[in-house]
Design an enzyme around this catalytic site. Structure first.
Site, PDB file in Angstrom:
ATOM      1  CE  LYS A 139       5.756  11.280 -15.266  1.00 54.06           C
ATOM      2  NZ  LYS A 139       5.020  11.638 -15.938  1.00 54.06           N
ATOM      3  CE  LYS A 191       4.026   6.701  -8.498  1.00 51.90           C
ATOM      4  NZ  LYS A 191       4.445   6.257  -9.467  1.00 51.90           N
ATOM      5  CB  THR A 239       6.295   7.598 -12.282  1.00 43.90           C
ATOM      6  OG1 THR A 239       5.419   8.288 -13.133  1.00 43.90           O
ATOM      7  CG2 THR A 239       7.100   8.831 -11.684  1.00 43.90           C
TER       8      THR A 239
HETATM    9  P1  NAD Z   1      -3.409   1.914 -12.889  1.00 45.82           P
HETATM   10  O1  NAD Z   1      -2.963   1.729 -11.390  1.00 45.82           O
HETATM   11  O2  NAD Z   1      -4.331   2.136 -13.484  1.00 45.82           O
HETATM   12  O3  NAD Z   1      -1.817   0.754 -13.271  1.00 45.82           O
HETATM   13  C1  NAD Z   1      -1.147   0.033 -12.765  1.00 45.82           C
HETATM   14  C2  NAD Z   1      -1.715  -1.409 -12.931  1.00 45.82           C
HETATM   15  O4  NAD Z   1      -0.339  -2.157 -12.717  1.00 45.82           O
HETATM   16  C3  NAD Z   1      -2.785  -1.907 -12.150  1.00 45.82           C
HETATM   17  O5  NAD Z   1      -3.583  -2.802 -13.363  1.00 45.82           O
HETATM   18  C4  NAD Z   1      -2.117  -3.344 -11.099  1.00 45.82           C
HETATM   19  O6  NAD Z   1      -3.087  -4.178 -11.257  1.00 45.82           O
HETATM   20  C5  NAD Z   1      -0.975  -3.963 -12.144  1.00 45.82           C
HETATM   21  N1  NAD Z   1      -0.096  -4.073 -11.128  1.00 45.82           N
HETATM   22  C6  NAD Z   1       0.585  -4.141  -9.901  1.00 45.82           C
HETATM   23  N2  NAD Z   1       1.065  -5.039  -9.514  1.00 45.82           N
HETATM   24  C7  NAD Z   1       1.464  -5.542 -10.249  1.00 45.82           C
HETATM   25  C8  NAD Z   1       2.103  -6.890 -10.473  1.00 45.82           C
HETATM   26  N3  NAD Z   1       2.851  -6.817  -9.149  1.00 45.82           N
HETATM   27  N4  NAD Z   1       2.444  -8.003 -11.741  1.00 45.82           N
HETATM   28  C9  NAD Z   1       1.490  -7.747 -12.376  1.00 45.82           C
HETATM   29  N5  NAD Z   1       0.800  -6.449 -12.541  1.00 45.82           N
HETATM   30  C10 NAD Z   1       0.595  -5.169 -11.707  1.00 45.82           C
HETATM   31  O7  NAD Z   1      -1.884   2.542 -12.937  1.00 45.82           O
HETATM   32  P2  NAD Z   1      -1.444   3.721 -14.280  1.00 45.82           P
HETATM   33  O8  NAD Z   1      -1.852   5.320 -13.708  1.00 45.82           O
HETATM   34  O9  NAD Z   1      -1.214   3.153 -15.092  1.00 45.82           O
HETATM   35  O10 NAD Z   1       0.806   3.983 -13.363  1.00 45.82           O
HETATM   36  C11 NAD Z   1       1.497   3.382 -13.960  1.00 45.82           C
HETATM   37  C12 NAD Z   1       2.941   4.325 -14.127  1.00 45.82           C
HETATM   38  O11 NAD Z   1       2.363   5.084 -14.691  1.00 45.82           O
HETATM   39  C13 NAD Z   1       2.596   4.788 -12.606  1.00 45.82           C
HETATM   40  O12 NAD Z   1       3.096   4.781 -12.058  1.00 45.82           O
HETATM   41  C14 NAD Z   1       2.592   6.117 -12.857  1.00 45.82           C
HETATM   42  O13 NAD Z   1       2.862   7.231 -12.225  1.00 45.82           O
HETATM   43  C15 NAD Z   1       3.371   6.569 -14.258  1.00 45.82           C
HETATM   44  N6  NAD Z   1       1.903   7.083 -15.118  1.00 45.82           N
HETATM   45  C16 NAD Z   1       0.149   7.949 -15.326  1.00 45.82           C
HETATM   46  C17 NAD Z   1       0.666   8.507 -16.278  1.00 45.82           C
HETATM   47  C18 NAD Z   1      -1.203   8.492 -16.074  1.00 45.82           C
HETATM   48  O14 NAD Z   1      -1.941   9.375 -16.786  1.00 45.82           O
HETATM   49  N7  NAD Z   1      -2.464   7.589 -15.506  1.00 45.82           N
HETATM   50  C19 NAD Z   1       0.639   9.222 -16.363  1.00 45.82           C
HETATM   51  C20 NAD Z   1       1.958   9.151 -16.742  1.00 45.82           C
HETATM   52  C21 NAD Z   1       3.076   8.440 -15.612  1.00 45.82           C
END
Ligand code: NAD
Length: 297
Positions: free
Chosen positions: A170, A245, A95
């Protein structure tokens, strides 16, 4: 079955990539956190050493990183476009803000790739059970090519329009969800003071006009819905900092578009106050704001 590169194996990315493996796809994964890479290997995802390696010799490259900054860092700074074959479909499921999403499409197009912004709704439960909703922005050709793959991670795929329109959908969704979450929390806090049990309030409201997904699918108190983060001390789930965010993205989009979103602004301000005042709140599930609302953190 397809060859897929997956970058970002956190709370969402890991189970999503794991579902692609279960569907028979060949998945290579990369994350900057070694811990997450180890978990990925257990889920049958082939660990690779860089984003560029993940993008090599694949038909799809999926990113699932925190914000637009990381998406652009992957697109501009990790060498993915040097190793990817022309015509590879780049899908960003993170997102992010609409401007970064449009920029990501431009970078991909200039490199001769197809691209889609495809943020998801459904939380970690949806990611684990492959029941996510994908909101997609990009060309019809990119959407058609992505359908079979995304269908392995979700059950509803919507083509919302051109580049960036998945992200626009979203941020509206998450602003609405956050407003409803505050409503559910305030209802439970008031019920507690009035001597009404959580279960009774839930049983009535979940089939009445006060119902919302925040209540019946993401209940912020333990008990009524055993699968929600409230039942595991608010382990995420969806971290407070990520919801904050999204609320910030919705507020800047509202300002740019000249639309009044006072409830969204309240939700943003209240969640920011919670995160500022309570240590550790940022990494808890955002429904932990329940404790803040009832004044017990
Ligand atoms: P998270 O922080 O658990 O996972 C993100 C991952 O990306 C981490 O493991 C981090 O190390 C990795 N990362 C960051 N920069 C990187 C790079 N340059 N190269 C490789 N890996 C990298 O977050 P999440 O909860 O998995 O959320 C991810 C996305 O999904 C966000 O944008 C969030 O808003 C969206 N989202 C999350 C949820 C939820 O319920 N958690 C629901 C819908 C959408």
């Amino acid at each position: 079955m397809a060859k897929v590169g997956f970058i970002g194996l956190g709370n969402m990315g890991l189970p999503m990539a794991g579902n692609l493996v279960k569907k028979g796809h060949e998945v290579k994964g990369f994350d900057i956190m070694e811990d997450n890479l180890s978990k990925a290997a257990q889920a049958g995802i082939k660990k690779v050493a860089s984003g560029a390696d993940a993008a090599k010799d694949v038909e799809f490259l999926v990113t699932m990183v925190p914000t637009g900054k990381e998406t652009i860092a992957v697109y501009e700074g990790s060498g993915v476009f040097k190793t990817a074959t022309k015509g590879t479909l780049f899908i960003d499921a993170s997102t992010i803000d609409v401007a970064s999403a449009k920029k990501a499409h431009e970078i991909a197009k200039a490199a001769g790739m197809l691209s889609l912004d495809a943020p998801v709704s459904g939380g970690t439960g949806g990611a684990q059970n492959a029941t996510l909703t994908f909101m997609c922005g990009g060309s019809k050709e990119a959407f058609a090519k992505a359908e079979a793959l995304l269908g392995g991670m979700g059950r509803k795929l919507v083509h919302c329009g051109d580049a960036g329109m998945g992200q626009a959908t979203k941020i509206c969704n998450n602003m609405m969800m956050a407003i409803c979450m505050f409503g559910a929390c305030e209802g439970f806090a008031l019920a507690e003071k009035l001597g009404l049990s959580h279960q009774t309030l839930f049983d009535v409201v979940s089939t009445s006009t006060g119902n919302s997904f925040a209540l019946s699918g993401y209940c912020p108190v333990p008990g009524p819905v055993p699968s929600t983060p409230a039942n595991r001390n608010y382990e995420p789930g969806f971290m407070t900092k990520l919801m904050l965010k999204d609320l910030a993205l919705a507020q800047s989009a509202s300002q740019e578009a000249g639309v009044a979103t006072p409830m969204g602004a309240q939700a943003h301000a209240a969640l920011r106050l919670y995160m500022t005042m309570v240590e550790g709140a940022a990494e808890k599930d955002f429904s932990s704001v329940m404790n803040f609302v009832r004044g017990k953190v």
